[in-house]
Design a protein around this motif. Structure first.
Motif, PDB file in Angstrom:
ATOM      1  N   VAL A  71       0.942  -1.377  -0.041  1.00  0.00           N
ATOM      2  CA  VAL A  71       0.118   0.005  -0.115  1.00  0.00           C
ATOM      3  C   VAL A  71       1.040   0.918  -0.032  1.00  0.00           C
ATOM      4  O   VAL A  71       1.436   1.293   1.150  1.00  0.00           O
ATOM      5  CB  VAL A  71      -1.009   0.286   1.220  1.00  0.00           C
ATOM      6  CG1 VAL A  71      -1.587   1.445   0.978  1.00  0.00           C
ATOM      7  CG2 VAL A  71      -1.457  -1.269   1.632  1.00  0.00           C
ATOM      8  N   PRO A  72       0.495   1.876  -0.954  1.00  0.00           N
ATOM      9  CA  PRO A  72       1.829   3.193  -1.243  1.00  0.00           C
ATOM     10  C   PRO A  72       0.795   4.372  -0.193  1.00  0.00           C
ATOM     11  O   PRO A  72       0.134   4.609   0.288  1.00  0.00           O
ATOM     12  CB  PRO A  72       1.471   3.928  -2.406  1.00  0.00           C
ATOM     13  CG  PRO A  72       0.171   3.090  -3.240  1.00  0.00           C
ATOM     14  CD  PRO A  72      -0.325   2.421  -1.732  1.00  0.00           C
ATOM     15  N   PRO A  73       1.888   5.173   0.332  1.00  0.00           N
ATOM     16  CA  PRO A  73       1.153   6.050   1.279  1.00  0.00           C
ATOM     17  C   PRO A  73       0.317   7.204   0.573  1.00  0.00           C
ATOM     18  O   PRO A  73       0.226   7.498  -0.268  1.00  0.00           O
ATOM     19  CB  PRO A  73       2.170   6.855   2.679  1.00  0.00           C
ATOM     20  CG  PRO A  73       4.068   6.705   1.164  1.00  0.00           C
ATOM     21  CD  PRO A  73       3.129   5.803   0.438  1.00  0.00           C
ATOM     22  N   TYR A  74      -0.138   7.660   1.147  1.00  0.00           N
ATOM     23  CA  TYR A  74      -1.171   9.134   0.589  1.00  0.00           C
ATOM     24  C   TYR A  74      -0.540   9.754  -0.081  1.00  0.00           C
ATOM     25  O   TYR A  74       0.521  10.369   0.839  1.00  0.00           O
ATOM     26  CB  TYR A  74      -2.011   9.896   2.070  1.00  0.00           C
ATOM     27  CG  TYR A  74      -3.132  10.826   1.664  1.00  0.00           C
ATOM     28  CD1 TYR A  74      -4.527  10.655   0.776  1.00  0.00           C
ATOM     29  CD2 TYR A  74      -2.909  12.010   1.739  1.00  0.00           C
ATOM     30  CE1 TYR A  74      -4.892  11.436   0.349  1.00  0.00           C
ATOM     31  CE2 TYR A  74      -3.877  12.978   1.044  1.00  0.00           C
ATOM     32  CZ  TYR A  74      -4.594  12.635   0.220  1.00  0.00           C
ATOM     33  OH  TYR A  74      -5.630  13.985   0.353  1.00  0.00           O
ATOM     34  N   ALA A  75      -0.607  10.166  -1.424  1.00  0.00           N
ATOM     35  CA  ALA A  75       0.424  11.038  -2.168  1.00  0.00           C
ATOM     36  C   ALA A  75      -0.699  11.195  -3.060  1.00  0.00           C
ATOM     37  O   ALA A  75      -0.613  11.305  -4.429  1.00  0.00           O
ATOM     38  CB  ALA A  75       1.291  10.288  -2.633  1.00  0.00           C
ATOM     39  N   GLY A  82      -3.196   3.467  -8.578  1.00  0.00           N
ATOM     40  CA  GLY A  82      -4.002   2.263  -8.340  1.00  0.00           C
ATOM     41  C   GLY A  82      -4.542   1.631  -7.601  1.00  0.00           C
ATOM     42  O   GLY A  82      -6.010   1.744  -6.993  1.00  0.00           O
ATOM     43  N   VAL A  83      -4.436   1.474  -6.756  1.00  0.00           N
ATOM     44  CA  VAL A  83      -4.234   0.667  -5.090  1.00  0.00           C
ATOM     45  C   VAL A  83      -5.049   2.077  -4.273  1.00  0.00           C
ATOM     46  O   VAL A  83      -6.116   1.971  -3.568  1.00  0.00           O
ATOM     47  CB  VAL A  83      -2.842   0.787  -4.184  1.00  0.00           C
ATOM     48  CG1 VAL A  83      -3.248  -0.313  -2.531  1.00  0.00           C
ATOM     49  CG2 VAL A  83      -2.488  -0.726  -4.316  1.00  0.00           C
ATOM     50  N   LEU A 162       0.181  -1.888   6.479  1.00  0.00           N
ATOM     51  CA  LEU A 162      -1.177  -1.299   8.117  1.00  0.00           C
ATOM     52  C   LEU A 162      -1.137  -0.455   7.892  1.00  0.00           C
ATOM     53  O   LEU A 162      -2.103   1.129   8.296  1.00  0.00           O
ATOM     54  CB  LEU A 162      -2.016  -2.501   8.764  1.00  0.00           C
ATOM     55  CG  LEU A 162      -1.799  -3.262   9.055  1.00  0.00           C
ATOM     56  CD1 LEU A 162      -2.079  -4.128   9.761  1.00  0.00           C
ATOM     57  CD2 LEU A 162      -3.096  -3.363   7.706  1.00  0.00           C
ATOM     58  N   ASP A 163       0.342   0.658   8.746  1.00  0.00           N
ATOM     59  CA  ASP A 163       0.733   1.685   8.723  1.00  0.00           C
ATOM     60  C   ASP A 163       0.068   3.062   8.229  1.00  0.00           C
ATOM     61  O   ASP A 163       0.178   4.017   7.844  1.00  0.00           O
ATOM     62  CB  ASP A 163       1.998   2.003   8.927  1.00  0.00           C
ATOM     63  CG  ASP A 163       2.755   1.030  10.112  1.00  0.00           C
ATOM     64  OD1 ASP A 163       1.944   0.715  10.769  1.00  0.00           O
ATOM     65  OD2 ASP A 163       3.696   0.472  10.387  1.00  0.00           O
ATOM     66  N   ASN A 164       0.754   2.503   6.527  1.00  0.00           N
ATOM     67  CA  ASN A 164       0.198   3.421   5.151  1.00  0.00           C
ATOM     68  C   ASN A 164      -1.158   3.670   4.978  1.00  0.00           C
ATOM     69  O   ASN A 164      -1.379   4.573   4.988  1.00  0.00           O
ATOM     70  CB  ASN A 164       0.421   2.766   3.536  1.00  0.00           C
ATOM     71  CG  ASN A 164       2.617   3.279   3.858  1.00  0.00           C
ATOM     72  OD1 ASN A 164       2.981   3.152   5.087  1.00  0.00           O
ATOM     73  ND2 ASN A 164       3.315   2.359   2.641  1.00  0.00           N
ATOM     74  N   LEU A 165      -1.844   2.415   5.719  1.00  0.00           N
ATOM     75  CA  LEU A 165      -3.577   2.967   5.691  1.00  0.00           C
ATOM     76  C   LEU A 165      -4.371   4.053   6.507  1.00  0.00           C
ATOM     77  O   LEU A 165      -4.439   5.047   6.297  1.00  0.00           O
ATOM     78  CB  LEU A 165      -3.411   1.342   5.589  1.00  0.00           C
ATOM     79  CG  LEU A 165      -4.222   0.429   4.695  1.00  0.00           C
ATOM     80  CD1 LEU A 165      -4.675  -0.879   5.385  1.00  0.00           C
ATOM     81  CD2 LEU A 165      -4.705   1.077   3.280  1.00  0.00           C
ATOM     82  N   MET A 166      -3.048   4.171   7.375  1.00  0.00           N
ATOM     83  CA  MET A 166      -3.621   5.420   8.641  1.00  0.00           C
ATOM     84  C   MET A 166      -3.097   6.792   7.852  1.00  0.00           C
ATOM     85  O   MET A 166      -3.652   7.138   8.980  1.00  0.00           O
ATOM     86  CB  MET A 166      -2.914   4.882   9.531  1.00  0.00           C
ATOM     87  CG  MET A 166      -3.192   3.371  10.159  1.00  0.00           C
ATOM     88  SD  MET A 166      -5.291   3.468  10.700  1.00  0.00           S
ATOM     89  CE  MET A 166      -5.068   4.675  12.364  1.00  0.00           C
ATOM     90  N   THR A 167      -2.114   7.143   6.806  1.00  0.00           N
ATOM     91  CA  THR A 167      -1.998   7.927   6.304  1.00  0.00           C
ATOM     92  C   THR A 167      -3.586   8.307   5.436  1.00  0.00           C
ATOM     93  O   THR A 167      -3.718   9.852   5.200  1.00  0.00           O
ATOM     94  CB  THR A 167      -0.867   7.718   5.254  1.00  0.00           C
ATOM     95  OG1 THR A 167      -0.828   7.338   4.281  1.00  0.00           O
ATOM     96  CG2 THR A 167       0.124   6.679   6.578  1.00  0.00           C
ATOM     97  N   PHE A 168      -4.190   7.601   5.136  1.00  0.00           N
ATOM     98  CA  PHE A 168      -5.108   8.248   4.170  1.00  0.00           C
ATOM     99  C   PHE A 168      -6.182   9.028   5.025  1.00  0.00           C
ATOM    100  O   PHE A 168      -7.056   8.241   5.729  1.00  0.00           O
ATOM    101  CB  PHE A 168      -6.106   7.366   3.238  1.00  0.00           C
ATOM    102  CG  PHE A 168      -4.644   6.358   2.542  1.00  0.00           C
ATOM    103  CD1 PHE A 168      -5.341   7.298   0.974  1.00  0.00           C
ATOM    104  CD2 PHE A 168      -3.649   5.695   1.999  1.00  0.00           C
ATOM    105  CE1 PHE A 168      -4.661   6.251   0.138  1.00  0.00           C
ATOM    106  CE2 PHE A 168      -3.136   4.566   1.509  1.00  0.00           C
ATOM    107  CZ  PHE A 168      -3.794   5.762   0.609  1.00  0.00           C
TER     108      PHE A 168
END
Ligand SMILES: [Zn+2]
Length: 214
Positions: A71-75, A82-83, A162-168
């Motif tokens: 999962v890429p971080p929110y950007a 795509g994700v 999971l950590d990156n999901l928290m950046t959205f």
């Protein structure tokens, strides 16, 4: 131009087997639209199909698969994501209640990154994509002679996703309000065993009675 014979055969089997059994469900889903409660972010690996592992029926799982279930971080940078687009749709439109990051053993993407082996090179898409695993690599520290390093990296990468999901931001709010729950899971390809991430202990704990009878 025809499809590969394997797909034609498979479709015939679907049409005479599963389709009649699920026909009403398909019609209903076509009419009312989909409303899956669970999103799965999985790997492209052909051995790790979420619908098979979770015995899912049509309309039950909203699945996005990519190389190494990252999962890429929110950007919000105007690039193609795509994700993030799938995530936005799952959270904003479908209002899924659970998001599961499903990793697995013998992940080719993870191994290639850890061992710097082909087909990775700085110019490849996969090289750039797999660099998302860097925080997990750093978290683990030196590889040393650890025989289970790749397993630990595969699992650390799930935690990193999971950590990156928290950046959205929107998703984070929903999680904090208890409307959405995040889960990490790990599938043992050889054994069929599924483990789930336990945030308290930081470990992956087998589902059910642990070892799968074969
Ligand atoms: Zn994989």
């Amino acid at each position: 131009m025809s499809l590969p014979p394997r797909l034609i055969e498979g479709y015939e089997a679907f049409r005479s087997g599963r389709l009649p059994a699920e026909q009403d469900r398909y019609r209903d889903l076509a009419e009312r639209g989909q409303s899956p409660e669970i999103m799965v972010i999985g790997c492209c690996d052909s051995r790790v199909s979420p619908e098979v592992i979770f015995d899912a029926r049509p309309g039950e799982l909203f699945v996005v698969r990519n190389v190494a279930n990252l999962v890429p971080p929110y950007a919000p940078d105007g690039a193609y994501h795509g994700v993030s687009a799938a995530l936005e749709f799952a959270v904003g439109a479908l209002r899924v209640k659970h998001i599961v990051v499903l990793g697995h053993a013998q992940c080719g993407g993870v191994r290639a990154f850890a061992e710097g082996s082909a087909p990775l090179s700085p110019g490849d898409f996969i090289g750039k994509w797999m660099s998302l695993i860097t925080p997990a690599v750093e978290r683990l520290g030196e590889r040393g002679n650890s025989p289970d390093y790749l397993t630990r990296l595969e699992q650390a990468s799930i935690v990193s996703a999971l950590d990156n999901l928290m950046t959205f931001p929107r998703l984070r709010k929903l999680i904090e309000r208890g409307h959405v729950k995040l889960h990490g899971a790990y599938f043992g390809v050889a054994t069929g065993e599924l483990s789930v991430f336990d945030p308290q202990s930081g470990r992956f704990v087998p589902v059910g009675n642990g070892a799968v009878r074969t």
